[in-house]
Every structure is written in structure tokens, then in C-alpha cells.
Design an enzyme around this catalytic site. Structure first.
Site, PDB file in Angstrom:
ATOM      1  N   LYS A   1      72.932   4.095 -52.621  1.00  0.00           N
ATOM      2  CA  LYS A   1      72.279   4.004 -53.925  1.00  0.00           C
ATOM      3  C   LYS A   1      70.759   4.178 -53.834  1.00  0.00           C
ATOM      4  CE  LYS A   1      76.025   3.006 -56.355  1.00  0.00           C
ATOM      5  NZ  LYS A   1      76.522   3.868 -57.440  1.00  0.00           N
TER       6      LYS A   1
ATOM      7  N   GLU B   1      71.571  -0.150 -64.950  1.00  0.00           N
ATOM      8  CA  GLU B   1      72.822  -0.902 -65.003  1.00  0.00           C
ATOM      9  C   GLU B   1      73.274  -1.095 -63.565  1.00  0.00           C
ATOM     10  OE1 GLU B   1      72.683   2.350 -65.083  1.00  0.00           O
ATOM     11  OE2 GLU B   1      74.053   2.669 -63.404  1.00  0.00           O
TER      12      GLU B   1
ATOM     13  N   SER C   1      79.808   4.382 -47.641  1.00  0.00           N
ATOM     14  CA  SER C   1      78.720   4.387 -48.635  1.00  0.00           C
ATOM     15  C   SER C   1      77.845   3.141 -48.595  1.00  0.00           C
ATOM     16  CB  SER C   1      79.301   4.583 -50.028  1.00  0.00           C
ATOM     17  OG  SER C   1      80.270   3.592 -50.303  1.00  0.00           O
TER      18      SER C   1
HETATM   19  C1  LIG Z   1      78.506   0.808 -51.511  1.00  0.00           C
HETATM   20  C2  LIG Z   1      78.966   1.489 -52.745  1.00  0.00           C
HETATM   21  N1  LIG Z   1      79.774   2.544 -52.647  1.00  0.00           N
HETATM   22  C3  LIG Z   1      80.201   3.204 -53.751  1.00  0.00           C
HETATM   23  C4  LIG Z   1      79.867   2.795 -55.011  1.00  0.00           C
HETATM   24  C5  LIG Z   1      80.438   3.536 -56.172  1.00  0.00           C
HETATM   25  O1  LIG Z   1      79.535   4.353 -56.838  1.00  0.00           O
HETATM   26  P1  LIG Z   1      79.580   5.924 -56.708  1.00  0.00           P
HETATM   27  O2  LIG Z   1      80.961   6.359 -57.021  1.00  0.00           O
HETATM   28  O3  LIG Z   1      78.584   6.380 -57.694  1.00  0.00           O
HETATM   29  O4  LIG Z   1      79.192   6.281 -55.325  1.00  0.00           O
HETATM   30  C6  LIG Z   1      79.018   1.687 -55.167  1.00  0.00           C
HETATM   31  C7  LIG Z   1      78.613   1.236 -56.504  1.00  0.00           C
HETATM   32  O5  LIG Z   1      78.090   0.227 -56.751  1.00  0.00           O
HETATM   33  C8  LIG Z   1      78.553   1.019 -54.008  1.00  0.00           C
HETATM   34  O6  LIG Z   1      77.738  -0.034 -54.095  1.00  0.00           O
END
Ligand SMILES: Cc1ncc(COP(=O)(O)O)c(C=O)c1O
Lengths: 271, 394
Positions: free
Chosen positions: B86, B108, B375
Site C-alpha cells: 500500500k 478509506e 502483499s
Molecule cells: C497486505 C494487503 N494485501 C492486499 C490487500 C487488498 O487490497 P488490493 O486488492 O488493493 O491489493 C490489502 C488491503 O488492505 C492489504 O493490506
């Protein structure tokens, strides 16, 4: 000619300003909602705007959000909203405008939605989350069903866009008085005068002021500046805590007639 | 050149008239920044010297061996400053806000990772920041609520609707409508009205660009399969986008199946949804026959969202990417497995991507390379997972 256009023209010829009253369809339930519509028509609403309750009303403040929550909790669907309109039109000539968020329209099918809305007796549609650039498909569908797609102008609208929006409008133009969501305000935004003056350069259509008009005094001021006044949150706020349906109707009727008097007085005062 | 903001039929700009000017300004500023060397330099600089990029592409040997199939690589976005992908987006948008002369950010957040990233960017650039967060998420991601406040941002609890990410986005957009002249809306995923899906995708594409180069260096070739979890879809589109022209590379987005697709308690938007309009964009949605947005569920707050980015809807429609689902239970098992085999605690969101790799890896041999986007890190989830275990243990 469209029923809404007729009504706006009649008022104009008579030198009068229009009072447009908004309610969420089905708040708190279908039966009371039907009665409230009658009360609005009987107490001086020139046009009634009926909102389809939506789960995620982005353009609405707390009062209309809560109103949608109540209507949805009562199980109100789009079909019920159409039914309300049919019943209302059997008794009253007051033009009806349908407010719906675009997903409601898209889900039903844009063309089918317009056919059903026209059949139910609506004269126009207003979509708070559909800007001019995205309105092509809805414009075609409203045109072929005799409906009007009412467009918005906001205090942030650039003048170059304003011209395009005005030139492609019909019925009236919904001028948003505040930079913000619906809901009551303690005072009117002085910027509304600028907005109206700019819009007037590009259109002779009635200009309606809406969002935040809360009291008869504010309605009078708005009516003096524009051709029509839209009151929603303030009306809902008057009746949301009144439990007894009969009393709700009395309160709504009293409030609408006080707005009507203020608007007519205001017209004279500034004439 | 002006972008149409469309991905096939998906995307667009379905917002109140009041916001059009702000979106036009944002688009103009972004188009200018995209070709401005000074801006690109500032962004790369902050990624390099503040975020700690490039992140590692790590060969998960013990996990691969344990599954006895494909070779699994992890793109370690969890090693970024603040612990998730993020931050790539938040810093880029905050730089853009600065360039536009805006001193106030609204955002948000679901899992709180975007809220933390936005608050961090605000602290770094000396801006004011207000974060909208659903009350349910404030409970299950309490650590991140503390972090956001500690960083000097305000957290506004949202109790409307399901009190999760969708409702937080509603409130953030309402706040933006009201203050759009001086406030920048720092949107956390590749969703929302144009130009956000493009802007967020471009800022997150650093993930895929690095992963592509690192694969070539590490393996001498591209991976066979990419896997990423999909909430709004930003980490997934950031990984996928630089590989779109590489026809041999399969892409799998993983959606949360919650308590099961046969229950109503999931958030598998692309798998179970239909096209519609939410938060300013036309994309797949979980909705009822009247277009009311459905209540959704995932154990992971960051995936608990009834919409999805429009570019994913497009990639699904043309068959370029596939979308699979993973249940709460499978994600929790993968969370434990990765922690024990590799010593890496993943975010519950990322655990969905790991779980899908766990599921399919045994079908392949070690010649097949699966690249999983990790992620984020799971510190924020440790408490909630511990509580779930207590409940399970009775
Ligand atoms: C670590 C992590 N992975 C994935 C996501 C999902 O978001 P996105 O689909 O935009 O990657 C989030 C959302 O808060 C997150 O904190």
C-alpha cells in the site's frame, strides 16, 4: 409536452416559483409513504421527487441515508416505487420525478427502467451519480420514452462544461447549492448566486436550487434567486421521529405549506 | 493524451457533478507528472531510500519442498516500510497531492494498511490526514488503528452499513465531496472513478516491473504463473500489468470465499458477481436483483469488499487473467504453514494468495515456477488469528 415541463411553464407564466418536495419511497413503509405523497400534493408541492432507496447513497448525508435504511428495512423494492407512482397518479396531476442511483437503473436495464418509469407515471429521472459525460445511454432511453433526464450543476462546475450541460438539458436544471452531500445547513452558501448567474447565461430553463435548504426563510431566499426550490432532508428530518402515521402526515403537511407560503411571499417581496 | 478511463466496457466516472472538476484536475496533474522527470525522480527516490525498494524476490525452498511440486517464489512486499504494498501507492499519490498544492488527505481503509500508509505519507510530507475506517475493521485490525493515530492522523469510525471497507469508502467520498477544493482523496486500491484505477495501477506496477526483472535474473526466464490476492485489486494489478504482453505467463487473482461460495458470506466479486456501479466505477459487483450492494464477508479485512477494480473485470472478460477463490479456513491454514515453514508471517490478505499456491503447486514439478505476491506482513493479524484459534479450541 411532458407533464413536468407543462407544470414548470404554467408556474413561470403565473410568475410563480416551484416547490419541489423530496421523499424516499417507502420510508417508513409503503402505506405511510403513499399517504405522505398525497399530503405533499395537497399542501402545495408543485412537483414531487421520489427517491428509490439505495444501499450506498454516496451523495446523501445522514438524514437521507437513514431514510433509505428504513425503507430498505421495510423491504421496499423498485417495483414498489413504481407501484406508489401508479397509485399517486390515479389521484393527482402533480408531476413526479424519480431519483435513483445509477446502479439501480443499470441493474434493471437502462432501457427497461425508463419504459417502466414512464409507464408508472414519472415525468423525469434524476441520477445523482451520473455526470453528463456518462449519460449517453440514459439520454437515449429517456428520450425514447418521453422522460426527461434532469442534469446537475454544482458550485465546482467549470463554465465550459456548464454550457454543454445547460444546452442539453430539459425540464429544469438541478443547481446544487453547496459543495457537499445532501443534508440540512444552518445557512445557504452565498456561492449559489454566482452559480445561478453563470447558468443563466446559457439557458432559459427553470433553475432549481437544492441540497441543504432547511427552513422557510432559506426557501424564501432561494426562491427569490432561482425558479424552483428543492427540499428533501429538512422534510424528512421533520417527520423521521414522529411515530404515529396520522401525525406524521400532519407535520409534513404543515411544513410543506409553510415552505409554500415562504416561497410565494419571497416571490412578491423580490418582484 | 486524455485517457478514456475505460477498460473495455468497465471503468468510467460515475460520481456526483461536484467531483468532476476535482477528478479533471487530478487527471491533468497526473498526466503531467507521468512525463515529468522531476516527479518521477522524486517518486523513485522515495521508493529507494524510504520504502526500501526493490523488495526481494525470495525462493521459498522449504515451502516448495514441503508441497512437493512447483517452485514457489515470493515477491516480498511485506518487507516494504509500513509492511505492505500500500505504501507504493500512498507515497505516489501524496507526492501528486503536494504537486497540486493540497495539504489535506482523506483516505478509506479496510485492513488499516492503506490507512497506515496514508498517515505515514502525511507525516513524511507534513500534511493533515483523516482516515475513515469501519467499526468492525477497527476491532479486528486494532494494531493499525493505534499506528494511524500514532502517526498523527485522525481515524473516523464508520458505523453505517456493514461497518467495513465499502462503508469507509462511502464516507471518505462524502468527505471529499464536501471538501474537494482543498482536500486530496488518497484512494487505496485500483478502484473508484477514473483516473484512480489507472493511477493506482501505474504506481503499483513497480511490483511487477521488479518481479519481472528479478525473475529474469534469478531464473533466466519468466515465471509460469503469477498469483496475487484481490480485494480492490491493487497488488494484483501491480504485479500483473507489466506481464500482460508475456503470453506464456498465467495470472491468477485470488478472491476471498469467506465461509464458502455456497453461503452468502464471501467477497468473491469476480467469481460470483455481476456488472454494476459502485464507488464511481462500472465493474463486477456483489449485488441483489435490484442492484442493492450485498453484505460481504472475509476473515481478511482488506479483501472484505463487494466491488473490484475495473481492469480486473476487463482482464476476466477477455480471459487474460483467471480468478480463483480461497476460504477463510484455507487462508488461515496457509497463514500458519508459511509462518512455520519459512518464518514469514503473511497478512491474512496475502495468505489467500499463498493458499492458492499451496493448492495448485502439487500439480506441477519443480520446473514450474509460481510467483506469489506476498502483499503484506501479518503482524496486524496476529491478535485476530490468536482469538480465532481460542474460539476454535473452545
Ligand atoms: C497486505 C494487503 N494485501 C492486499 C490487500 C487488498 O487490497 P488490493 O486488492 O488493493 O491489493 C490489502 C488491503 O488492505 C492489504 O493490506
Amino acid at each position: 409536452m411532458n407533464k413536468l415541463e407543462n407544470r414548470m411553464n404554467e408556474l413561470k407564466r403565473a410568475g410563480k416559483k416551484a416547490l419541489i418536495a423530496f421523499l424516499t419511497a417507502g420510508d417508513p413503509n409503503l402505506a405511510v409513504s403513499a399517504k405522505l405523497l398525497n399530503v405533499l400534493a395537497e399542501n402545495g408541492a408543485d412537483v414531487i421527487e421520489l427517491g428509490v432507496p439505495f444501499s450506498d447513497p454516496l451523495a446523501d448525508g445522514p438524514v437521507l441515508q437513514a431514510s433509505a435504511v428504513r425503507a430498505l428495512a421495510a423491504g421496499i423494492t423498485l417495483d414498489d416505487v413504481f407501484l406508489l407512482a401508479v397509485r399517486f397518479c390515479e389521484k393527482f396531476a402533480t408531476p413526479l420525478v424519480l431519483l435513483a442511483y445509477y446502479n439501480t437503473i443499470y441493474r434493471r436495464g437502462v432501457e427497461q427502467f425508463c419504459r417502466e418509469a414512464a409507464e408508472a407515471g414519472f415525468s423525469a429521472i434524476v441520477v445523482p451519480d451520473l455526470p453528463y459525460e456518462e449519460a449517453g445511454r440514459l439520454d437515449l432511453a429517456t428520450a425514447s420514452t418521453g422522460l426527461i433526464n434532469i442534469r446537475f450543476l454544482a458550485p465546482t462546475t467549470r463554465e465550459s462544461r456548464m454550457e454543454r450541460i445547460c444546452k442539453s438539458s430539459a425540464g429544469f436544471i438541478y443547481c446544487v447549492t453547496v459543495t457537499g452531500v445532501t443534508g440540512q445547513r444552518s445557512s445557504l452558501d452565498p456561492g449559489m448566486q454566482t452559480l445561478l448567474a453563470k447558468a443563466r447565461k446559457y439557458t432559459d430553463l427553470p433553475l432549481a436550487l437544492g441540497f441543504g435548504i432547511s427552513t422557510p426563510e432559506q426557501a424564501a431566499t432561494a426562491a427569490a434567486a432561482a425558479d424552483a426550490v428543492i427540499v428533501g432532508s429538512a422534510l424528512v428530518a421533520q417527520i423521521e421521529n414522529v411515530k404515529d402515521p396520522a401525525e406524521k402526515c400532519v407535520v409534513a403537511g404543515t411544513f410543506i405549506s409553510s415552505l409554500k407560503r415562504a416561497i410565494e411571499g419571497g416571490t412578491q417581496e423580490f418582484a | 493524451m486524455k485517457d478514456s478511463g475505460r477498460f473495455g466496457i468497465f471503468g468510467g466516472r460515475y460520481v456526483p457533478e461536484t467531483l468532476i472538476q476535482a477528478l479533471d484536475e487530478l487527471e491533468g496533474a497526473y498526466l503531467a507528472a507521468r512525463v515529468d522527470e522531476a516527479f518521477q525522480h522524486a517518486y523513485n527516490e522515495v521508493l529507494l531510500n524510504y520504502v526500501g525498494r526493490p523488495t526481494l524476490l525470495y525462493r521459498a525452498e522449504r515451502l516448495s519442498a514441503k508441497l512437493g511440486g512447483a517452485t514457489i517464489l515470493l515477491k516480498r512486499e511485506d518487507l516494504n516500510h509500513t509492511g505492505a504494498h500500500k505504501i507504493n501507492n500512498a507515497l505516489g499519490q501524496a507526492l501528486l497531492a503536494k504537486r497540486m498544492g493540497k495539504k489535506r488527505l482523506v483516505a478509506e481503509t479496510g485492513a488499516g494498511q492503506h490507512g497506515v500508509a496514508a498517515a505515514t505519507a502525511a507525516a513524511l510530507f507534513g500534511m493533515e490526514c483523516v482516515v475513515y475506517m469501519g467499526e468492525q475493521d477497527m476491532g479486528r485490525q486494532a494494531l493499525n488503528v493505534f499506528r494511524i493515530r500514532m502517526l498523527g492522523a485522525e481515524v473516523v469510525p464508520v458505523c453505517s452499513g456493514s461497518a467495513t471497507l465499502k462503508d469507509a469508502a462511502n464516507e471518505a467520498i462524502r468527505a471529499w465531496v464536501t471538501n474537494c477544493r482543498d482536500t486530496f482523496y488518497l484512494l487505496g486500491s485500483a478502484v473508484g472513478p477514473h483516473p484512480y484505477p489507472t493511477l493506482v495501477r501505474d504506481l503499483q506496477s513497480v511490483i511487477g516491473k521488479e518481479a519481472r526483472a528479478q525473475s529474469l535474473q534469478l531464473l533466466g526466464r519468466l515465471p509460469d504463473i503469477l498469483i496475487a490476492c484481490v480485494g480492490g485489486g491493487s497488488n494484483a494489478i501491480g504485479l500483473f500489468h507489466p506481464f500482460l504482453a508475456d503470453e506464456t505467463v498465467r495470472m491468477i487473482g485470488v478472491e476471498p470465499a469467506g465461509k464458502g461460495l455456497e453461503t452468502q458470506e464471501h467477497a468473491a466479486t469476480l467469481t460470483m458477481g455481476t456488472p454494476g456501479i459502485l464507488h464511481g466505477t462500472l465493474s463486477y459487483l456483489l449485488q441483489d436483483e435490484y442492484g442493492q450492494i450485498s453484505p460481504v464477508h472475509s476473515v481478511s479485512a482488506g479483501l472484505d469488499y463487494p466491488g473490484v477494480g475495473p481492469e480486473h473485470s476487463y482482464l476476466k472478460s477477455i480471459g487474460r487473467a483467471e480468478y480463483a477463490t480461497i476460504t477463510d479456513e484455507e487462508a488461515l491454514a496457509a497463514f500458519a504453514l508459511l509462518t512455520r515453514t519459512e518464518g514469514i508471517i503473511p497478512a491474512l490478505e496475502s495468505a489467500h494468495a499463498v493458499a492458492h499456491a499451496v493448492k495448485i503447486a502439487p500439480q506441477y514439478d519443480s520446473e514450474t515456477v509460481i510467483l506469489v505476491n506476498l502483499s503484506g506482513r501479518g503482524d496486524k493479524d496476529v491478535q485476530a488469528v490468536a482469538k480465532l484459534r481460542e474460539v476454535a479450541a473452545g
